[in-house]
Design an enzyme around this catalytic site. Structure first.
Site, mmCIF file in Angstrom:
data_model
loop_
_atom_site.group_PDB
_atom_site.id
_atom_site.type_symbol
_atom_site.label_atom_id
_atom_site.label_comp_id
_atom_site.label_asym_id
_atom_site.label_seq_id
_atom_site.Cartn_x
_atom_site.Cartn_y
_atom_site.Cartn_z
ATOM 1 C CG HIS A 46 -24.279 -14.085 -6.361
ATOM 2 N ND1 HIS A 46 -24.054 -13.038 -7.243
ATOM 3 C CD2 HIS A 46 -25.484 -14.602 -6.701
ATOM 4 C CE1 HIS A 46 -25.078 -12.936 -8.066
ATOM 5 N NE2 HIS A 46 -25.961 -13.869 -7.753
ATOM 6 C CB CYS A 101 -27.910 -3.345 -2.123
ATOM 7 S SG CYS A 101 -26.850 -2.104 -1.333
ATOM 8 C CG HIS A 129 -24.421 -10.012 -12.159
ATOM 9 N ND1 HIS A 129 -25.238 -9.301 -11.303
ATOM 10 C CD2 HIS A 129 -23.484 -10.604 -11.376
ATOM 11 C CE1 HIS A 129 -24.783 -9.449 -10.063
ATOM 12 N NE2 HIS A 129 -23.726 -10.235 -10.077
ATOM 13 C CD GLU A 131 -25.797 -4.353 -9.440
ATOM 14 O OE1 GLU A 131 -25.049 -5.049 -8.722
ATOM 15 O OE2 GLU A 131 -25.558 -3.158 -9.714
ATOM 16 C CB THR A 169 -23.107 -1.882 -7.369
ATOM 17 O OG1 THR A 169 -23.520 -3.241 -7.205
ATOM 18 C CG2 THR A 169 -24.312 -0.983 -7.539
ATOM 19 C CB SER A 227 -19.441 -13.707 -5.428
ATOM 20 O OG SER A 227 -19.142 -12.422 -4.946
ATOM 21 C CB SER A 228 -19.921 -9.802 -9.837
ATOM 22 O OG SER A 228 -19.232 -8.746 -10.438
ATOM 23 C CG ASN A 229 -18.258 -8.632 -4.260
ATOM 24 O OD1 ASN A 229 -17.437 -8.757 -3.363
ATOM 25 N ND2 ASN A 229 -19.451 -9.216 -4.210
HETATM 26 O O1 10D Z 1 -22.207 -11.028 -7.796
HETATM 27 P P1 10D Z 1 -22.203 -9.811 -6.918
HETATM 28 O O2 10D Z 1 -20.869 -9.389 -6.480
HETATM 29 O O3 10D Z 1 -22.985 -8.699 -7.556
HETATM 30 O O4 10D Z 1 -23.086 -10.169 -5.631
HETATM 31 P P2 10D Z 1 -22.741 -10.832 -4.242
HETATM 32 O O5 10D Z 1 -24.033 -11.403 -3.758
HETATM 33 O O6 10D Z 1 -21.569 -11.686 -4.285
HETATM 34 O O7 10D Z 1 -22.346 -9.594 -3.304
HETATM 35 C C1 10D Z 1 -23.264 -8.625 -2.898
HETATM 36 C C2 10D Z 1 -23.473 -7.641 -3.967
HETATM 37 C C3 10D Z 1 -24.680 -7.305 -4.465
HETATM 38 C C4 10D Z 1 -25.939 -7.753 -3.885
HETATM 39 C C5 10D Z 1 -24.794 -6.460 -5.653
HETATM 40 F F1 10D Z 1 -24.553 -5.216 -5.302
HETATM 41 FE FE1 SF4 Z 2 -24.789 -2.931 -1.820
HETATM 42 FE FE2 SF4 Z 2 -22.287 -2.639 -2.638
HETATM 43 FE FE3 SF4 Z 2 -22.892 -4.556 -0.991
HETATM 44 FE FE4 SF4 Z 2 -23.749 -4.651 -3.505
HETATM 45 S S1 SF4 Z 2 -21.623 -4.774 -2.798
HETATM 46 S S2 SF4 Z 2 -24.900 -5.163 -1.681
HETATM 47 S S3 SF4 Z 2 -24.134 -2.460 -3.884
HETATM 48 S S4 SF4 Z 2 -23.053 -2.335 -0.555
#
Ligand code: 10D
Ligand code: SF4
Length: 314
Positions: A46, A101, A129, A131, A169, A227-229
């Site tokens: 994302h 992942c 989402h 995932e 995750t 982007s969730s994270n």
């Molecule tokens: O939205 P998100 O945080 O799940 O995904 P992003 O593509 O921003 O970051 C990588 C994380 C992934 C692919 C889910 F683990």
């Molecule tokens: Fe993998 Fe975590 Fe990165 Fe998502 S945030 S792609 S689960 S290592």
């Protein structure tokens, strides 16, 4: 307006995780090996910059498999896909590379294993989402989504003898723990993951923000709105009482944010490339930043292997 920023502290760790590194490399290697176009189901990660860069090199991003021509090469995004998508892609005969992942795949494998043992699932995650759609789509039914503590009171599993918790995750570690505690309080027999499903990268970036936030007047998070994270990092700083903004690129920085907030913390979500962080630093220097230092933090060494068929020697 120059001179408003005095110094920048970089969060450690920040930016790309091992799953994102691997996913982007899969698309790059597929382009190098098979030539353009390479189709990618959903944004590979994302991030607007990453997606536009790969587009300019011949990747075509699609959401539905009927947008992919017969015989094409197709990459699944890092967020993972449902069994239905996997089966349909195979039925259509595409050359498939799975950039899910490995830490998301681990959750899928756990769901399949426990399902065979008769378990139903409570999944903690954000509705819609990709995932969550991929993980819930590992089974035809029997996975019940809860987004918050209020949902836990409403959820109606078919049975409560064999119930397990799984999570997205990239959640807020603290919110997920609170929701998991509510699940445990309502269903005391519930099986919780041996190691929690929130990944090391999500955990580490949130831990770094917890250390950094009290040391700065404002925290800038580099990340895309989807982007969730990345969103969780900005949210966390705000919860800790530090003003925080998320930007997709340096152009989005607004000088007025920094008035009366000279000490700037800077982090990046797991999908945000370092080039964008560097551009933000340059912009903050133009606003007066003199010193740039890194906070002390753990060094990540996680690396995931590439799929067969895309390794260098392949
Ligand atoms: O939205 P998100 O945080 O799940 O995904 P992003 O593509 O921003 O970051 C990588 C994380 C992934 C692919 C889910 F683990
Ligand atoms: Fe993998 Fe975590 Fe990165 Fe998502 S945030 S792609 S689960 S290592």
């Amino acid at each position: 307006m120059s001179g408003v920023v005095s110094d920048i502290v970089l969060a450690e760790p920040r930016g790309f995780c091992a799953g994102v590194d691997r996913a982007i490399e899969i698309v790059e290697r597929a382009l190098a090996k098979f030539g353009a176009p390479i189709y990618v189901r959903h944004e590979i990660v994302h991030n607007t910059y990453v997606v536009n860069d790969l587009k300019s090199r011949g990747a075509i991003f699609i959401e539905e498999l009927d947008e992919v021509p017969p015989g094409a090469t197709l990459v699944f995004s890092a967020h993972g896909v449902s069994q239905a998508v996997q089966r349909e892609a195979e039925r259509r005969g595409f050359r498939i590379f799975d950039a899910t992942c490995p830490l998301v795949t681990k959750v899928h494998v756990e769901v399949a294993k426990l399902h065979k043992e008769g378990f139903e699932f409570i999944m903690i995650g954000h509705k819609g989402h990709p995932e969550v759609e991929g993980t819930m789509g590992q089974l035809d039914n029997g996975i019940h989504l809860v987004e918050d503590v209020a949902d836990v009171a409403r959820v109606q599993p078919g049975q409560t003898e064999r119930l397990a918790v799984v999570t997205q995750t990239t959640l807020s570690v603290d919110d997920a723990a609170e929701i998991a505690a509510a699940v445990k309080a309502r269903f005391p027999n519930v099986r919780e993951p041996k190691q929690q499903d929130i990944c090391y990268a999500t955990q580490n970036r949130q831990d770094a923000v917890k250390v950094l936030s009290p040391q700065v007047d404002i925290l800038i998070v580099v990340g895309s709105p989807t982007s969730s994270n990345s969103n969780r990092l900005r949210e966390l700083a705000k919860k800790l009482g530090t003003e925080s903004y998320m930007v997709d690129s340096a152009d989005e920085l607004r000088p007025e944010w920094f008035e009366g907030r000279p000490r700037v913390g800077l982090t990046a979500g797991a999908s945000a490339p370092d080039v964008l962080v560097q551009q933000v630093i340059d912009r903050l220097r133009a606003l007066g930043a003199q010193a740039v230092r890194k906070m002390d933090g753990i060094q990540e060494t996680v690396k995931f292997p590439l799929p067969k068929g895309l390794k260098l020697e392949a």
